[in-house]
Design an enzyme around this catalytic site. Structure first.
Site, PDB file in Angstrom:
ATOM      1  CE  LYS A  13     -49.156  -3.971 -86.219  1.00 20.74           C
ATOM      2  NZ  LYS A  13     -48.583  -3.018 -85.239  1.00 20.74           N
ATOM      3  NE  ARG A  88     -47.514  -8.743 -82.228  1.00 27.70           N
ATOM      4  CZ  ARG A  88     -48.686  -8.131 -82.261  1.00 27.70           C
ATOM      5  NH1 ARG A  88     -49.486  -8.264 -83.295  1.00 27.70           N
ATOM      6  NH2 ARG A  88     -49.065  -7.363 -81.272  1.00 27.70           N
ATOM      7  NE  ARG A 123     -54.233   2.210 -79.952  1.00 30.20           N
ATOM      8  CZ  ARG A 123     -53.431   1.234 -80.355  1.00 30.20           C
ATOM      9  NH1 ARG A 123     -53.488   0.823 -81.600  1.00 30.20           N
ATOM     10  NH2 ARG A 123     -52.591   0.677 -79.527  1.00 30.20           N
ATOM     11  NE  ARG A 156     -55.220  -1.937 -78.019  1.00 27.93           N
ATOM     12  CZ  ARG A 156     -54.468  -2.352 -79.039  1.00 27.93           C
ATOM     13  NH1 ARG A 156     -54.895  -2.172 -80.267  1.00 27.93           N
ATOM     14  NH2 ARG A 156     -53.316  -2.940 -78.834  1.00 27.93           N
ATOM     15  NE  ARG A 167     -49.194  -3.111 -77.038  1.00 25.50           N
ATOM     16  CZ  ARG A 167     -49.959  -2.068 -77.362  1.00 25.50           C
ATOM     17  NH1 ARG A 167     -50.306  -1.191 -76.450  1.00 25.50           N
ATOM     18  NH2 ARG A 167     -50.389  -1.936 -78.596  1.00 25.50           N
TER      19      ARG A 167
HETATM   20  P1  AP5 Z   1     -53.043   1.952 -85.026  1.00 18.69           P
HETATM   21  O1  AP5 Z   1     -53.436   1.909 -86.459  1.00 18.69           O
HETATM   22  O2  AP5 Z   1     -54.065   1.588 -84.013  1.00 18.69           O
HETATM   23  O3  AP5 Z   1     -51.662   1.160 -84.800  1.00 18.69           O
HETATM   24  P2  AP5 Z   1     -51.344  -0.395 -84.836  1.00 18.69           P
HETATM   25  O4  AP5 Z   1     -50.057  -0.558 -85.570  1.00 18.69           O
HETATM   26  O5  AP5 Z   1     -52.518  -1.176 -85.311  1.00 18.69           O
HETATM   27  O6  AP5 Z   1     -51.077  -0.596 -83.298  1.00 18.69           O
HETATM   28  P3  AP5 Z   1     -51.541  -1.709 -82.266  1.00 18.69           P
HETATM   29  O7  AP5 Z   1     -51.213  -1.136 -80.912  1.00 18.69           O
HETATM   30  O8  AP5 Z   1     -52.950  -2.125 -82.493  1.00 18.69           O
HETATM   31  O9  AP5 Z   1     -50.578  -2.823 -82.615  1.00 18.69           O
HETATM   32  P4  AP5 Z   1     -50.157  -3.935 -81.737  1.00 18.69           P
HETATM   33  O10 AP5 Z   1     -49.414  -4.709 -82.716  1.00 18.69           O
HETATM   34  O11 AP5 Z   1     -49.421  -3.616 -80.489  1.00 18.69           O
HETATM   35  O12 AP5 Z   1     -51.527  -4.459 -81.119  1.00 18.69           O
HETATM   36  P5  AP5 Z   1     -52.447  -5.680 -81.500  1.00 18.69           P
HETATM   37  O13 AP5 Z   1     -53.847  -5.245 -81.359  1.00 18.69           O
HETATM   38  O14 AP5 Z   1     -52.012  -6.303 -82.779  1.00 18.69           O
HETATM   39  O15 AP5 Z   1     -52.485   3.437 -84.731  1.00 18.69           O
HETATM   40  C1  AP5 Z   1     -52.093   3.831 -83.430  1.00 18.69           C
HETATM   41  C2  AP5 Z   1     -52.563   5.272 -83.171  1.00 18.69           C
HETATM   42  O16 AP5 Z   1     -51.888   6.168 -84.045  1.00 18.69           O
HETATM   43  C3  AP5 Z   1     -54.071   5.484 -83.438  1.00 18.69           C
HETATM   44  O17 AP5 Z   1     -54.550   6.424 -82.512  1.00 18.69           O
HETATM   45  C4  AP5 Z   1     -54.097   6.061 -84.863  1.00 18.69           C
HETATM   46  O18 AP5 Z   1     -55.238   6.873 -85.084  1.00 18.69           O
HETATM   47  C5  AP5 Z   1     -52.803   6.859 -84.900  1.00 18.69           C
HETATM   48  N1  AP5 Z   1     -52.197   6.890 -86.220  1.00 18.69           N
HETATM   49  C6  AP5 Z   1     -52.155   5.873 -87.138  1.00 18.69           C
HETATM   50  N2  AP5 Z   1     -51.480   6.253 -88.232  1.00 18.69           N
HETATM   51  C7  AP5 Z   1     -51.052   7.544 -87.995  1.00 18.69           C
HETATM   52  C8  AP5 Z   1     -50.293   8.490 -88.750  1.00 18.69           C
HETATM   53  N3  AP5 Z   1     -49.833   8.180 -89.968  1.00 18.69           N
HETATM   54  N4  AP5 Z   1     -50.042   9.713 -88.198  1.00 18.69           N
HETATM   55  C9  AP5 Z   1     -50.508  10.016 -86.957  1.00 18.69           C
HETATM   56  N5  AP5 Z   1     -51.256   9.173 -86.197  1.00 18.69           N
HETATM   57  C10 AP5 Z   1     -51.520   7.943 -86.713  1.00 18.69           C
HETATM   58  O19 AP5 Z   1     -52.063  -6.722 -80.355  1.00 18.69           O
HETATM   59  C11 AP5 Z   1     -52.470  -6.524 -79.025  1.00 18.69           C
HETATM   60  C12 AP5 Z   1     -52.077  -7.742 -78.200  1.00 18.69           C
HETATM   61  O20 AP5 Z   1     -52.721  -8.921 -78.722  1.00 18.69           O
HETATM   62  C13 AP5 Z   1     -50.596  -8.086 -78.199  1.00 18.69           C
HETATM   63  O21 AP5 Z   1     -49.874  -7.339 -77.226  1.00 18.69           O
HETATM   64  C14 AP5 Z   1     -50.646  -9.584 -77.864  1.00 18.69           C
HETATM   65  O22 AP5 Z   1     -50.852  -9.796 -76.495  1.00 18.69           O
HETATM   66  C15 AP5 Z   1     -51.884 -10.064 -78.622  1.00 18.69           C
HETATM   67  N6  AP5 Z   1     -51.565 -10.538 -79.980  1.00 18.69           N
HETATM   68  C16 AP5 Z   1     -51.968  -9.994 -81.147  1.00 18.69           C
HETATM   69  N7  AP5 Z   1     -51.494 -10.680 -82.197  1.00 18.69           N
HETATM   70  C17 AP5 Z   1     -50.768 -11.694 -81.669  1.00 18.69           C
HETATM   71  C18 AP5 Z   1     -50.019 -12.740 -82.245  1.00 18.69           C
HETATM   72  N8  AP5 Z   1     -49.910 -12.896 -83.570  1.00 18.69           N
HETATM   73  N9  AP5 Z   1     -49.404 -13.617 -81.409  1.00 18.69           N
HETATM   74  C19 AP5 Z   1     -49.493 -13.485 -80.073  1.00 18.69           C
HETATM   75  N10 AP5 Z   1     -50.182 -12.501 -79.469  1.00 18.69           N
HETATM   76  C20 AP5 Z   1     -50.815 -11.608 -80.258  1.00 18.69           C
END
Ligand code: AP5
Length: 211
Positions: A13, A88, A123, A156, A167
Site C-alpha cells: 500500500k 481498518r 523492508r 520498522r 498484525r
Molecule cells: P509496503 O508498501 O511498505 O506495504 P504496506 O502495505 O504499506 O505495509 P505496512 O506494513 O506499512 O502496512 P500496515 O498496514 O501493517 O502498516 P501501517 O503503517 O499502516 O511494502 C512492504 C514491503 O514490500 C516493502 O519492503 C516494499 O518495498 C516491498 N514491496 C512492495 N510492493 C512489492 C511488490 N509488488 N513486489 C515485491 N516487493 C514489494 O500501520 C502500522 C500500525 O499503525 C498498525 O499496526 C496500527 O498499530 C497503527 N495503525 C495504522 N492505521 C491504523 C488505523 N486506521 N487504526 C488503528 N491503528 C492504525
C-alpha cells in the site's frame, strides 16, 4: 477522486501510494505514518500510541478517527486524497460515512500471506517521509540510504516475526470484513494482484484509476 487502498500488512500500500500521489496529485494520507509521528512526538499520547504500534494492535478509534477526519479537512485534500491504512475496521468505515466523506474508489491489493514475511523482513523505511524500500525487490539507489534525502533507512520495529503474526491476525479479524462492506457500497471496487512486481502493480493501479 477520493480513494482507499485496502490490503494486508506488507501488501504494498505504502509503495503504491507514492506513485499514485505523484501521478494523480492526490494527498497521500497514511495513518500508520501519522501514528509513528505521534509516537515520536513529545505529546501525552506518544507512549500510549507507541505501545499499540510495537504490539501490532490497532490504535483505538477514539484516538485515530478524529485525527483522520481533521486531516481530510485540510486544503491539500480538496482535489482528492488517498487513504493508506484507514479504515481498518467497521467503526472506522462508518466514521467516514458519518463525517460525509465520500469515497469514489477502493483498490484492494490482494496478496497471499506466504509472501508477506519476505516482504516485511526485507523492508527498509525512511522514517521521516514514510518512503519504503525492499532490499531485493525495490532497493534504494544507495544501499541503506533514502533516494531523496540521503538519510539512513531503518527497519520498522513492528517488522519482526512475532508482531507480524499479530498484525496479520488483526487484519483477518478486523480489516478483511471491510472488503464486503465496500463491495456492497455504491462505489468502484477493484481488486489488484499485488503479488506481481512493483511496476506491474503500479500499471494495474494506473489503469484502474484512469478507467
Ligand atoms: P509496503 O508498501 O511498505 O506495504 P504496506 O502495505 O504499506 O505495509 P505496512 O506494513 O506499512 O502496512 P500496515 O498496514 O501493517 O502498516 P501501517 O503503517 O499502516 O511494502 C512492504 C514491503 O514490500 C516493502 O519492503 C516494499 O518495498 C516491498 N514491496 C512492495 N510492493 C512489492 C511488490 N509488488 N513486489 C515485491 N516487493 C514489494 O500501520 C502500522 C500500525 O499503525 C498498525 O499496526 C496500527 O498499530 C497503527 N495503525 C495504522 N492505521 C491504523 C488505523 N486506521 N487504526 C488503528 N491503528 C492504525
Amino acid at each position: 477522486m477520493n480513494l482507499i487502498l485496502l490490503g494486508m500488512p506488507g501488501a504494498g500500500k505504502g509503495t503504491q501510494a507514492e506513485f499514485i500521489q505523484k501521478d494523480f496529485g492526490l494527498a497521500n494520507i497514511s495513518t500508520g505514518a501519522m501514528m509513528r509521528e505521534v509516537s515520536r512526538s513529545e505529546s501525552e499520547l506518544a507512549s500510549k500510541v507507541q505501545s499499540y504500534l510495537s504490539s501490532g494492535t490497532l490504535v483505538p478509534n477514539e484516538i485515530i478517527v478524529e485525527m483522520l477526519v481533521e486531516r481530510i479537512q485540510q486544503d491539500d485534500c480538496s482535489n482528492g486524497f488517498l487513504l493508506d491504512g484507514f479504515p481498518r475496521n467497521f467503526d472506522q468505515g462508518k466514521a467516514l460515512d458519518n463525517a460525509n466523506i465520500s469515497i469514489d474508489l477502493v483498490l484492494y491489493l490482494n496478496i497471499k500471506e506466504e509472501e508477506i514475511i519476505s516482504r516485511m523482513s526485507g523492508r527498509r523505511v525512511h522514517l521521516a517521509s514514510g518512503r519504503s524500500y525492499h532490499i531485493v525487490h525495490n532497493p534504494p539507489k544507495k544501499s541503506g540510504f533514502d533516494d531523496i534525502t540521503g538519510e539512513a533507512l531503518i527497519q520498522r520495529e513492528d517488522d519482526n516475526p512475532e508482531v507480524i503474526k499479530k498484525r496479520l491476525s488483526v487484519y483477518y479479524n478486523e480489516t478483511e470484513p471491510l472488503l464486503e462492506f465496500y463491495k456492497n457500497k455504491n462505489l468502484k471496487f477493484i481488486e489488484i494482484d499485488a503479488s506481481k512486481p512493483v511496476d506491474l502493480v503500479t500499471d494495474a493501479i494506473r489503469q484502474s484509476i484512469s478507467s
